[in-house]
Write an enzyme that holds these catalytic residues in place. Sequence first.
Site, PDB file in Angstrom:
ATOM      1  N   HIS A 237     -48.446   8.730 -25.078  1.00  0.00           N
ATOM      2  CA  HIS A 237     -49.223   9.546 -26.013  1.00  0.00           C
ATOM      3  C   HIS A 237     -50.688   9.597 -25.628  1.00  0.00           C
ATOM      4  O   HIS A 237     -51.167   8.790 -24.851  1.00  0.00           O
ATOM      5  CB  HIS A 237     -49.061   9.061 -27.465  1.00  0.00           C
ATOM      6  CG  HIS A 237     -49.575   7.675 -27.749  1.00  0.00           C
ATOM      7  ND1 HIS A 237     -48.782   6.546 -27.705  1.00  0.00           N
ATOM      8  CD2 HIS A 237     -50.813   7.222 -28.099  1.00  0.00           C
ATOM      9  CE1 HIS A 237     -49.496   5.472 -28.034  1.00  0.00           C
ATOM     10  NE2 HIS A 237     -50.739   5.854 -28.262  1.00  0.00           N
TER      11      HIS A 237
ATOM     12  N   GLU B 105     -52.393   6.670 -38.742  1.00  0.00           N
ATOM     13  CA  GLU B 105     -52.099   7.545 -37.613  1.00  0.00           C
ATOM     14  C   GLU B 105     -50.973   8.520 -37.924  1.00  0.00           C
ATOM     15  O   GLU B 105     -50.110   8.266 -38.750  1.00  0.00           O
ATOM     16  CB  GLU B 105     -51.714   6.705 -36.403  1.00  0.00           C
ATOM     17  CG  GLU B 105     -50.585   5.735 -36.717  1.00  0.00           C
ATOM     18  CD  GLU B 105     -49.844   5.290 -35.468  1.00  0.00           C
ATOM     19  OE1 GLU B 105     -50.106   4.180 -35.031  1.00  0.00           O
ATOM     20  OE2 GLU B 105     -49.009   6.055 -34.968  1.00  0.00           O
TER      21      GLU B 105
ATOM     22  N   GLN C  50     -51.395  11.400 -30.713  1.00  0.00           N
ATOM     23  CA  GLN C  50     -51.593  10.413 -31.777  1.00  0.00           C
ATOM     24  C   GLN C  50     -52.963  10.658 -32.392  1.00  0.00           C
ATOM     25  O   GLN C  50     -53.991  10.446 -31.730  1.00  0.00           O
ATOM     26  CB  GLN C  50     -51.518   8.993 -31.197  1.00  0.00           C
ATOM     27  CG  GLN C  50     -51.693   7.891 -32.232  1.00  0.00           C
ATOM     28  CD  GLN C  50     -51.551   6.506 -31.620  1.00  0.00           C
ATOM     29  OE1 GLN C  50     -52.176   6.207 -30.602  1.00  0.00           O
ATOM     30  NE2 GLN C  50     -50.737   5.665 -32.215  1.00  0.00           N
TER      31      GLN C  50
ATOM     32  N   HIS D 195     -57.933   7.410 -26.367  1.00  0.00           N
ATOM     33  CA  HIS D 195     -57.217   6.614 -25.362  1.00  0.00           C
ATOM     34  C   HIS D 195     -56.042   7.368 -24.762  1.00  0.00           C
ATOM     35  O   HIS D 195     -55.557   8.336 -25.339  1.00  0.00           O
ATOM     36  CB  HIS D 195     -56.743   5.269 -25.939  1.00  0.00           C
ATOM     37  CG  HIS D 195     -55.730   5.376 -27.048  1.00  0.00           C
ATOM     38  ND1 HIS D 195     -56.078   5.524 -28.374  1.00  0.00           N
ATOM     39  CD2 HIS D 195     -54.372   5.355 -27.036  1.00  0.00           C
ATOM     40  CE1 HIS D 195     -54.984   5.577 -29.120  1.00  0.00           C
ATOM     41  NE2 HIS D 195     -53.928   5.479 -28.330  1.00  0.00           N
TER      42      HIS D 195
ATOM     43  N   GLU E  97     -54.080   2.308 -22.907  1.00  0.00           N
ATOM     44  CA  GLU E  97     -53.112   1.528 -23.682  1.00  0.00           C
ATOM     45  C   GLU E  97     -51.820   1.425 -22.878  1.00  0.00           C
ATOM     46  O   GLU E  97     -51.393   2.394 -22.243  1.00  0.00           O
ATOM     47  CB  GLU E  97     -52.833   2.250 -25.012  1.00  0.00           C
ATOM     48  CG  GLU E  97     -51.758   1.584 -25.874  1.00  0.00           C
ATOM     49  CD  GLU E  97     -51.476   2.374 -27.162  1.00  0.00           C
ATOM     50  OE1 GLU E  97     -52.306   3.191 -27.594  1.00  0.00           O
ATOM     51  OE2 GLU E  97     -50.388   2.172 -27.733  1.00  0.00           O
TER      52      GLU E  97
HETATM   53  C1  V0V Z   1     -65.695   2.111 -26.702  1.00  0.00           C
HETATM   54  N1  V0V Z   1     -66.133   2.710 -25.594  1.00  0.00           N
HETATM   55  C2  V0V Z   1     -65.250   3.628 -25.213  1.00  0.00           C
HETATM   56  C3  V0V Z   1     -64.191   3.558 -26.154  1.00  0.00           C
HETATM   57  N2  V0V Z   1     -64.505   2.603 -27.067  1.00  0.00           N
HETATM   58  N3  V0V Z   1     -65.227   4.477 -24.182  1.00  0.00           N
HETATM   59  C4  V0V Z   1     -64.161   5.294 -24.065  1.00  0.00           C
HETATM   60  N4  V0V Z   1     -63.109   5.271 -24.922  1.00  0.00           N
HETATM   61  C5  V0V Z   1     -63.092   4.436 -25.970  1.00  0.00           C
HETATM   62  N5  V0V Z   1     -62.067   4.424 -26.806  1.00  0.00           N
HETATM   63  C6  V0V Z   1     -67.382   2.443 -24.879  1.00  0.00           C
HETATM   64  C7  V0V Z   1     -68.605   2.565 -25.753  1.00  0.00           C
HETATM   65  O1  V0V Z   1     -69.007   3.914 -25.889  1.00  0.00           O
HETATM   66  C8  V0V Z   1     -69.596   1.760 -24.965  1.00  0.00           C
HETATM   67  O2  V0V Z   1     -70.018   2.465 -23.832  1.00  0.00           O
HETATM   68  C9  V0V Z   1     -68.748   0.594 -24.511  1.00  0.00           C
HETATM   69  O3  V0V Z   1     -67.392   1.077 -24.468  1.00  0.00           O
HETATM   70  C10 V0V Z   1     -68.906  -0.532 -25.509  1.00  0.00           C
HETATM   71  O4  V0V Z   1     -67.955  -1.522 -25.337  1.00  0.00           O
HETATM   72  P1  V0V Z   1     -67.721  -2.533 -26.556  1.00  0.00           P
HETATM   73  O5  V0V Z   1     -69.014  -3.134 -27.001  1.00  0.00           O
HETATM   74  O6  V0V Z   1     -66.637  -3.441 -26.159  1.00  0.00           O
HETATM   75  O7  V0V Z   1     -67.264  -1.473 -27.688  1.00  0.00           O
HETATM   76  P2  V0V Z   1     -66.483  -1.646 -28.995  1.00  0.00           P
HETATM   77  O8  V0V Z   1     -66.961  -2.808 -29.792  1.00  0.00           O
HETATM   78  O9  V0V Z   1     -66.486  -0.302 -29.638  1.00  0.00           O
HETATM   79  O10 V0V Z   1     -64.986  -1.983 -28.529  1.00  0.00           O
HETATM   80  C11 V0V Z   1     -64.306  -1.189 -27.610  1.00  0.00           C
HETATM   81  C12 V0V Z   1     -62.874  -1.706 -27.559  1.00  0.00           C
HETATM   82  C13 V0V Z   1     -62.264  -1.495 -28.959  1.00  0.00           C
HETATM   83  C14 V0V Z   1     -62.134  -0.893 -26.495  1.00  0.00           C
HETATM   84  C15 V0V Z   1     -62.863  -3.183 -27.178  1.00  0.00           C
HETATM   85  O11 V0V Z   1     -62.274  -0.115 -29.298  1.00  0.00           O
HETATM   86  C16 V0V Z   1     -60.861  -2.017 -29.091  1.00  0.00           C
HETATM   87  O12 V0V Z   1     -60.634  -3.202 -29.369  1.00  0.00           O
HETATM   88  N6  V0V Z   1     -59.858  -1.138 -28.878  1.00  0.00           N
HETATM   89  C17 V0V Z   1     -58.440  -1.523 -28.894  1.00  0.00           C
HETATM   90  C18 V0V Z   1     -57.841  -1.280 -30.244  1.00  0.00           C
HETATM   91  C19 V0V Z   1     -57.882   0.163 -30.632  1.00  0.00           C
HETATM   92  O13 V0V Z   1     -58.657   0.975 -30.104  1.00  0.00           O
HETATM   93  N7  V0V Z   1     -57.055   0.527 -31.642  1.00  0.00           N
HETATM   94  C20 V0V Z   1     -56.978   1.911 -32.128  1.00  0.00           C
HETATM   95  C21 V0V Z   1     -55.830   2.613 -31.535  1.00  0.00           C
HETATM   96  P3  V0V Z   1     -71.477   2.268 -23.218  1.00  0.00           P
HETATM   97  O14 V0V Z   1     -72.387   2.598 -24.346  1.00  0.00           O
HETATM   98  O15 V0V Z   1     -71.534   0.821 -22.811  1.00  0.00           O
HETATM   99  O16 V0V Z   1     -71.516   3.232 -22.077  1.00  0.00           O
HETATM  100  S1  V0V Z   1     -54.353   2.011 -32.309  1.00  0.00           S
HETATM  101  C22 V0V Z   1     -53.030   2.597 -31.385  1.00  0.00           C
HETATM  102  O17 V0V Z   1     -53.288   3.311 -30.353  1.00  0.00           O
HETATM  103  C23 V0V Z   1     -51.756   2.255 -31.813  1.00  0.00           C
HETATM  104  C24 V0V Z   1     -51.489   1.487 -33.061  1.00  0.00           C
HETATM  105  C25 V0V Z   1     -50.557   2.664 -31.015  1.00  0.00           C
HETATM  106  O18 V0V Z   1     -50.663   3.517 -30.158  1.00  0.00           O
HETATM  107  O19 V0V Z   1     -49.453   2.113 -31.279  1.00  0.00           O
HETATM  108 CO    CO Z   2     -52.144   4.584 -29.199  1.00  0.00          CO
END
Ligand code: V0V
Ligand code: CO
Length: 156
Positions: free
Chosen positions: A18, A54, A70, A94, A144
């Site tokens: 997705h 979602e 998604q 993502h 992911e």
């Molecule tokens: C943050 N950044 C991204 C981003 N999220 N860049 C591209 N795509 C994204 N999704 C960039 C942000 O602009 C900053 O860029 C840098 O990363 C900062 O990193 P950070 O301090 O670690 O940022 P945080 O605190 O926003 O955390 C990012 C992470 C967080 C990826 C660690 O979003 C996370 O834990 N994600 C995993 C869980 C998740 O996203 N769940 C929702 C989907 P600069 O400024 O440094 O250039 S749930 C899902 O998909 C499900 C349930 C499923 O499919 O089953």
């Molecule tokens: Co997902």
Amino acid sequence: MTSWADLGRLPGVMGLDHVGLAVIDLEAAVELQTRMLGLTVRHRETNADQGVTEVMLAAPGAAGAATQLQLIAPLDEASPVHRFLARRGPGLHHLAYRVGDVRTASGVLLRQGFRLLYDAPRAGTRGSLINFVHPRQTGGVLIELVEPATPNPGQG
Ligand code: V0V
Ligand code: CO
């Protein structure tokens, strides 16, 4: 073509499961995707662990394992999707690649020098197991890995 020598050093990606879009207004986004593109809603879920509500959509008539869209909206301000929206606004959040075994895939990526966000896979959509690689390590896109609970994840 993947050679036998590659087995064990590749994560075993089976396809694009997705594409995740971060949205502010979930129902408005569902309406847009159904009206504009004719996608149909396949599934709805709230995942408190991931901090999201979602909706999964797919093209009508698409086969069971077709790539889905998604739409994800934050549950609260602690949600990573809330941070994303505040920083970057709505848009591509993502890419989720389907793998047969997320633990094996994660191990392969670890050996390649990538860091997984979680030490152990967590619960994703429809009982799947998921883990992520940080966008900093992947050219700016959150990746992911998803191991579906069922062999035909897009159906129903
Ligand atoms: C943050 N950044 C991204 C981003 N999220 N860049 C591209 N795509 C994204 N999704 C960039 C942000 O602009 C900053 O860029 C840098 O990363 C900062 O990193 P950070 O301090 O670690 O940022 P945080 O605190 O926003 O955390 C990012 C992470 C967080 C990826 C660690 O979003 C996370 O834990 N994600 C995993 C869980 C998740 O996203 N769940 C929702 C989907 P600069 O400024 O440094 O250039 S749930 C899902 O998909 C499900 C349930 C499923 O499919 O089953
Ligand atoms: Co997902």
